[in-house]
Design an enzyme around this catalytic site. Structure first.
Site, PDB file in Angstrom:
ATOM      1  N   CYS A 119       0.643  -1.263   0.013  1.00 30.84           N
ATOM      2  CA  CYS A 119       0.020  -0.101  -0.082  1.00 30.84           C
ATOM      3  C   CYS A 119       0.741   1.242   0.066  1.00 30.84           C
ATOM      4  O   CYS A 119       0.357   2.458  -0.373  1.00 30.84           O
ATOM      5  CB  CYS A 119      -0.909   0.113   1.269  1.00 30.84           C
ATOM      6  SG  CYS A 119      -1.994  -1.333   1.105  1.00 30.84           S
ATOM      7  N   HIS A 259      -4.020   6.540   2.770  1.00 31.13           N
ATOM      8  CA  HIS A 259      -4.319   5.503   2.257  1.00 31.13           C
ATOM      9  C   HIS A 259      -5.812   5.113   2.698  1.00 31.13           C
ATOM     10  O   HIS A 259      -6.263   5.292   3.739  1.00 31.13           O
ATOM     11  CB  HIS A 259      -3.397   4.450   2.548  1.00 31.13           C
ATOM     12  CG  HIS A 259      -3.617   3.010   2.276  1.00 31.13           C
ATOM     13  ND1 HIS A 259      -3.665   2.946   1.056  1.00 31.13           N
ATOM     14  CD2 HIS A 259      -3.807   1.935   2.877  1.00 31.13           C
ATOM     15  CE1 HIS A 259      -3.987   1.353   0.772  1.00 31.13           C
ATOM     16  NE2 HIS A 259      -4.227   1.039   1.993  1.00 31.13           N
ATOM     17  N   ASN A 289     -10.311  -0.536  -0.776  1.00 30.23           N
ATOM     18  CA  ASN A 289      -8.668  -0.631  -0.645  1.00 30.23           C
ATOM     19  C   ASN A 289      -8.006  -0.926  -1.917  1.00 30.23           C
ATOM     20  O   ASN A 289      -8.371  -1.979  -2.168  1.00 30.23           O
ATOM     21  CB  ASN A 289      -8.328  -1.310   0.640  1.00 30.23           C
ATOM     22  CG  ASN A 289      -6.692  -1.308   0.811  1.00 30.23           C
ATOM     23  OD1 ASN A 289      -5.900  -0.884   0.054  1.00 30.23           O
ATOM     24  ND2 ASN A 289      -6.400  -1.814   1.833  1.00 30.23           N
TER      25      ASN A 289
HETATM   26  N1  ACO Z   1     -19.143  -9.457   7.725  1.00 30.12           N
HETATM   27  C1  ACO Z   1     -19.608  -9.618   8.966  1.00 30.12           C
HETATM   28  N2  ACO Z   1     -18.824 -10.124  10.004  1.00 30.12           N
HETATM   29  C2  ACO Z   1     -17.439 -10.075   9.578  1.00 30.12           C
HETATM   30  C3  ACO Z   1     -16.883  -9.837   8.470  1.00 30.12           C
HETATM   31  C4  ACO Z   1     -17.812  -9.276   7.487  1.00 30.12           C
HETATM   32  N3  ACO Z   1     -17.270  -8.871   6.120  1.00 30.12           N
HETATM   33  N4  ACO Z   1     -15.693  -9.801   8.525  1.00 30.12           N
HETATM   34  C5  ACO Z   1     -15.524 -10.170   9.836  1.00 30.12           C
HETATM   35  N5  ACO Z   1     -16.508 -10.367  10.577  1.00 30.12           N
HETATM   36  C6  ACO Z   1     -16.633 -10.724  12.080  1.00 30.12           C
HETATM   37  C7  ACO Z   1     -15.483 -11.579  12.414  1.00 30.12           C
HETATM   38  O1  ACO Z   1     -15.723 -12.970  11.994  1.00 30.12           O
HETATM   39  C8  ACO Z   1     -15.553 -11.370  13.947  1.00 30.12           C
HETATM   40  O2  ACO Z   1     -16.580 -12.120  14.475  1.00 30.12           O
HETATM   41  P1  ACO Z   1     -16.379 -12.691  15.627  1.00 30.12           P
HETATM   42  O3  ACO Z   1     -16.297 -11.602  16.856  1.00 30.12           O
HETATM   43  O4  ACO Z   1     -17.772 -13.615  15.861  1.00 30.12           O
HETATM   44  O5  ACO Z   1     -15.447 -13.756  15.812  1.00 30.12           O
HETATM   45  C9  ACO Z   1     -16.195  -9.689  14.056  1.00 30.12           C
HETATM   46  O6  ACO Z   1     -16.569  -9.542  12.527  1.00 30.12           O
HETATM   47  C10 ACO Z   1     -15.203  -8.721  14.220  1.00 30.12           C
HETATM   48  O7  ACO Z   1     -14.039  -9.042  13.652  1.00 30.12           O
HETATM   49  P2  ACO Z   1     -12.477  -8.157  13.724  1.00 30.12           P
HETATM   50  O8  ACO Z   1     -11.856  -8.865  12.396  1.00 30.12           O
HETATM   51  O9  ACO Z   1     -12.279  -8.159  15.060  1.00 30.12           O
HETATM   52  O10 ACO Z   1     -13.226  -6.977  12.821  1.00 30.12           O
HETATM   53  P3  ACO Z   1     -12.428  -5.415  12.911  1.00 30.12           P
HETATM   54  O11 ACO Z   1     -13.540  -4.468  13.716  1.00 30.12           O
HETATM   55  O12 ACO Z   1     -11.104  -5.564  13.538  1.00 30.12           O
HETATM   56  O13 ACO Z   1     -12.640  -5.174  11.681  1.00 30.12           O
HETATM   57  C11 ACO Z   1     -11.084  -4.972   9.827  1.00 30.12           C
HETATM   58  C12 ACO Z   1     -11.754  -5.871  10.570  1.00 30.12           C
HETATM   59  C13 ACO Z   1     -11.960  -3.932   8.930  1.00 30.12           C
HETATM   60  C14 ACO Z   1     -10.207  -5.834   8.584  1.00 30.12           C
HETATM   61  C15 ACO Z   1     -10.047  -4.029  10.135  1.00 30.12           C
HETATM   62  O14 ACO Z   1      -9.340  -4.976  11.400  1.00 30.12           O
HETATM   63  C16 ACO Z   1      -8.898  -3.368   9.697  1.00 30.12           C
HETATM   64  O15 ACO Z   1      -9.495  -2.465   8.850  1.00 30.12           O
HETATM   65  N6  ACO Z   1      -7.715  -3.501   9.611  1.00 30.12           N
HETATM   66  C17 ACO Z   1      -6.571  -2.887   9.024  1.00 30.12           C
HETATM   67  C18 ACO Z   1      -6.643  -3.057   7.586  1.00 30.12           C
HETATM   68  C19 ACO Z   1      -5.432  -2.338   6.879  1.00 30.12           C
HETATM   69  O16 ACO Z   1      -5.139  -1.152   7.297  1.00 30.12           O
HETATM   70  N7  ACO Z   1      -4.616  -3.058   6.059  1.00 30.12           N
HETATM   71  C20 ACO Z   1      -3.458  -2.597   5.426  1.00 30.12           C
HETATM   72  C21 ACO Z   1      -3.282  -2.382   4.213  1.00 30.12           C
HETATM   73  S1  ACO Z   1      -3.730  -3.757   3.243  1.00 30.12           S
HETATM   74  C22 ACO Z   1      -2.449  -4.053   2.227  1.00 30.12           C
HETATM   75  O17 ACO Z   1      -1.260  -3.688   2.428  1.00 30.12           O
HETATM   76  C23 ACO Z   1      -2.502  -5.098   1.120  1.00 30.12           C
END
Ligand code: ACO
Length: 334
Positions: A119, A259, A289
């Site tokens: 990214c 980003h 993203n």
């Molecule tokens: N729909 C419904 N539920 C979902 C989904 C979905 N699409 N995805 C995950 N969940 C559920 C999970 O299973 C979990 O359920 P559980 O509590 O029963 O286990 C719950 O939602 C919470 O999941 P988390 O992963 O803890 O959700 P979080 O609030 O952390 O959000 C996310 C996830 C959006 C991915 C976030 O962590 C994020 O944005 N992280 C950073 C991403 C980033 O910056 N990436 C860098 C660049 S990418 C690159 O370099 C290619």
């Protein structure tokens, strides 16, 4: 004498971008995996993303974005000295996508290489271009970011497939001409965190085999929660560092272009800089993203949409796999 002492300034003199036509909405994703529009919207700020057509590849999207930047900047293919192509979804592991683009553009005087900084690839590209321009080695550098993330996303994994989209952006960097003076680029990396976001198979460690495919190791894997924590901290620190190096007080930042990984990460950053959300440029609701392309597309759309203030700074900031991060201070018209 005066001229001899004037330092060369690297400027982004033109930008271009391209996104594929096909739209994948949150409602579409509801039909593919166990998710809801509400979950995606509240957890990420995303509504839709673009998906490349069948037969449309990273080099094709990069070509369209590059062509637009070249047209706007009135740059002919033979004038380009260097092509830097930021992508984590290259057409092939080798030859480089930069070389494919060089041929497609007919940029016969250009050397060409890919940059793999996920990214943050666009910022790494701008930084390398700046160094080549300021050293006097090259006059015209084309920086392209293009991603076909739909080619590595597992559309049965709800935790990743809702996040990513396809698209491309590009810019021309020169010492002559008007545009965004690249006052500073600050880069960083922490390879200790390399397992947070990765594509496990297809490289020399795990060449593609029936087994790697059966285990889904050719798909992007991400520890979202852990990545999130690092993202906010690293982006804040890099932003402060670039402003310090550029000699720009925080109060002089007119816009932040971050980003586009998650609206909550962006809100966290805005809060730490006491910036209202109206001053943060957002595209993730429409494109998701797009990794390296996120900043490249955002900068192109930003400059087309906004009235630019030559007195103030624009802050670009990114974080992603590696992990690698960066931030840059731009001044329009300087
Ligand atoms: N729909 C419904 N539920 C979902 C989904 C979905 N699409 N995805 C995950 N969940 C559920 C999970 O299973 C979990 O359920 P559980 O509590 O029963 O286990 C719950 O939602 C919470 O999941 P988390 O992963 O803890 O959700 P979080 O609030 O952390 O959000 C996310 C996830 C959006 C991915 C976030 O962590 C994020 O944005 N992280 C950073 C991403 C980033 O910056 N990436 C860098 C660049 S990418 C690159 O370099 C290619």
């Amino acid at each position: 004498m005066g001229n001899m002492c004037t330092p060369v300034k690297a400027r982004i003199v033109s930008t271009g971008s391209y996104v594929p036509e096909r739209v994948l909405t949150n409602q579409d994703l509801e039909k593919i995996v166990d998710t809801t529009d509400e979950w995606i919207w509240t957890r990420t700020g995303m509504k839709e993303r673009r998906i490349a057509a069948e037969g449309e590849f990273t080099s094709d999207m990069g070509f369209e974005a590059a062509k637009r930047a070249m047209e706007k900047g009135n740059v002919a293919p033979h004038e380009i000295d260097l092509i830097l192509f930021a992508t984590l979804t290259p057409d092939y592991l080798f030859p480089s996508t930069a070389c494919l683009l060089q041929a497609r553009l007919g940029a016969t005087n250009a050397s060409a290489l890919d940059i793999q900084a996920a990214c943050t690839g666009y910022l790494y590209g701008i930084s390398i271009a700046k160094a080549f321009i300021e050293s006097g080695t090259y006059r015209t550098v084309l920086v392209v970011a293009s991603e076909k993330l739909s080619s590595i996303v597992n559309y049965s994994d709800r935790s990743t497939c809702v996040l990513f989209g396809d698209g491309a952006g590009a810019c021309i960097i020169r010492s002559e001409g008007k545009g965004f003076h690249i006052r500073d680029v600050t880069l960083g990396a922490d390879g200790e965190q390399s397992s947070l976001i990765m594509l496990p198979a297809g490289g020399s460690r795990s060449p593609a085999s029936q087994e790697t495919v059966a285990e889904g190791m050719h798909y992007l894997k991400m520890d979202g929660k852990e990545t999130y924590k690092h993202a906010v901290r690293r982006m804040e620190a890099a932003s402060r560092e670039t402003l310090l190096k550029a000699g720009i007080p925080e109060g002089d930042v007119d816009w932040i272009i971050p980003h586009q990984a998650n609206i909550r990460i962006i809100e966290g950053l805005a809060k730490r800089f006491d910036m209202p959300m109206e001053k943060i440029y957002i595209t993730l609701h429409k494109y998701g993203n797009t990794s390296a392309s996120s900043l490249a597309i955002a900068l192109d759309e930003f400059q087309a949409e906004k009235t630019l203030n030559p007195e103030k700074a624009i802050l670009l900031v990114a974080f992603g796999a590696g992990v690698a991060w960066g931030a840059s201070t731009l001044i329009y018209g300087d």
